[in-house]
Scaffold this motif. Structure first.
Motif, mmCIF file in Angstrom:
data_model
loop_
_atom_site.group_PDB
_atom_site.id
_atom_site.type_symbol
_atom_site.label_atom_id
_atom_site.label_comp_id
_atom_site.label_asym_id
_atom_site.label_seq_id
_atom_site.Cartn_x
_atom_site.Cartn_y
_atom_site.Cartn_z
ATOM 1 N N PHE A 297 3.447 3.625 -6.536
ATOM 2 C CA PHE A 297 3.694 2.732 -5.409
ATOM 3 C C PHE A 297 2.386 2.226 -4.831
ATOM 4 C CE2 PHE A 297 7.399 5.455 -5.609
ATOM 5 C CZ PHE A 297 8.423 4.535 -5.503
ATOM 6 N N LYS A 298 2.429 1.047 -4.247
ATOM 7 C CA LYS A 298 1.253 0.457 -3.620
ATOM 8 C C LYS A 298 0.926 1.231 -2.342
ATOM 9 C CE LYS A 298 -0.428 -3.775 -1.531
ATOM 10 N NZ LYS A 298 -0.100 -5.140 -1.134
ATOM 11 N N ILE A 299 -0.320 1.673 -2.191
ATOM 12 C CA ILE A 299 -0.771 2.395 -0.998
ATOM 13 C C ILE A 299 -1.428 1.398 -0.063
ATOM 14 C CG2 ILE A 299 -2.365 4.143 -0.140
ATOM 15 C CD1 ILE A 299 -1.992 5.568 -2.843
ATOM 16 N N GLU A 300 -0.995 1.436 1.207
ATOM 17 C CA GLU A 300 -1.562 0.539 2.218
ATOM 18 C C GLU A 300 -2.180 1.361 3.335
ATOM 19 O OE1 GLU A 300 1.146 -3.329 2.185
ATOM 20 O OE2 GLU A 300 2.270 -1.512 2.721
ATOM 21 N N LYS A 301 -3.269 0.884 3.887
ATOM 22 C CA LYS A 301 -3.982 1.584 4.954
ATOM 23 C C LYS A 301 -3.877 0.812 6.266
ATOM 24 C CE LYS A 301 -7.315 3.643 1.791
ATOM 25 N NZ LYS A 301 -6.933 5.029 1.876
ATOM 26 N N ASN A 302 -4.006 1.553 7.371
ATOM 27 C CA ASN A 302 -4.048 0.996 8.721
ATOM 28 C C ASN A 302 -2.782 0.221 9.108
ATOM 29 O OD1 ASN A 302 -6.713 1.997 9.208
ATOM 30 N ND2 ASN A 302 -7.479 0.336 7.913
ATOM 31 N N ILE A 303 -1.620 0.695 8.666
ATOM 32 C CA ILE A 303 -0.348 0.100 9.067
ATOM 33 C C ILE A 303 0.207 0.975 10.184
ATOM 34 C CG2 ILE A 303 1.985 -0.544 8.323
ATOM 35 C CD1 ILE A 303 -0.238 -2.103 6.883
ATOM 36 N N PRO A 304 0.423 0.417 11.387
ATOM 37 C CA PRO A 304 0.935 1.248 12.485
ATOM 38 C C PRO A 304 2.362 1.728 12.201
ATOM 39 C CG PRO A 304 0.786 -1.052 13.151
ATOM 40 C CD PRO A 304 0.188 -0.947 11.786
#
Length: 75
Positions: A2-9
């Motif tokens: 899966f795509k990992i995303e950073k800094n998502i509240p």
């Protein structure tokens, strides 16, 4: 993977005290021993999970059309 995303509240849950109780939860919660109800086949695992959370025993069986199940409370 899966795509990992950073800094998502973290999204708000929309209220205090967590999620609202859904119709399936409320139905299971109000069942007495020997009562039953019908649900679509795709909801079987959800019903089993909620019954476990509510600490009640249930039995499920397919109806003749094989797309609907009946849920009985046994304990």
């Amino acid at each position: 993977m899966f795509k990992i995303e950073k800094n998502i509240p973290i999204y708000s849950n929309g209220g205090k005290g967590g999620r609202k109780k859904g119709a399936l939860y409320l139905t299971l919660e109000s069942l007495e021993v020997g009562d039953s109800f019908l649900i679509p086949l795709g909801k079987r695992s959800h019903a089993n999970h909620l019954a476990k959370l509510l600490n009640i025993k249930t039995v499920t069986r397919l109806t003749d059309d094989r797309e609907i199940i009946r849920v009985w409370r046994t304990k």
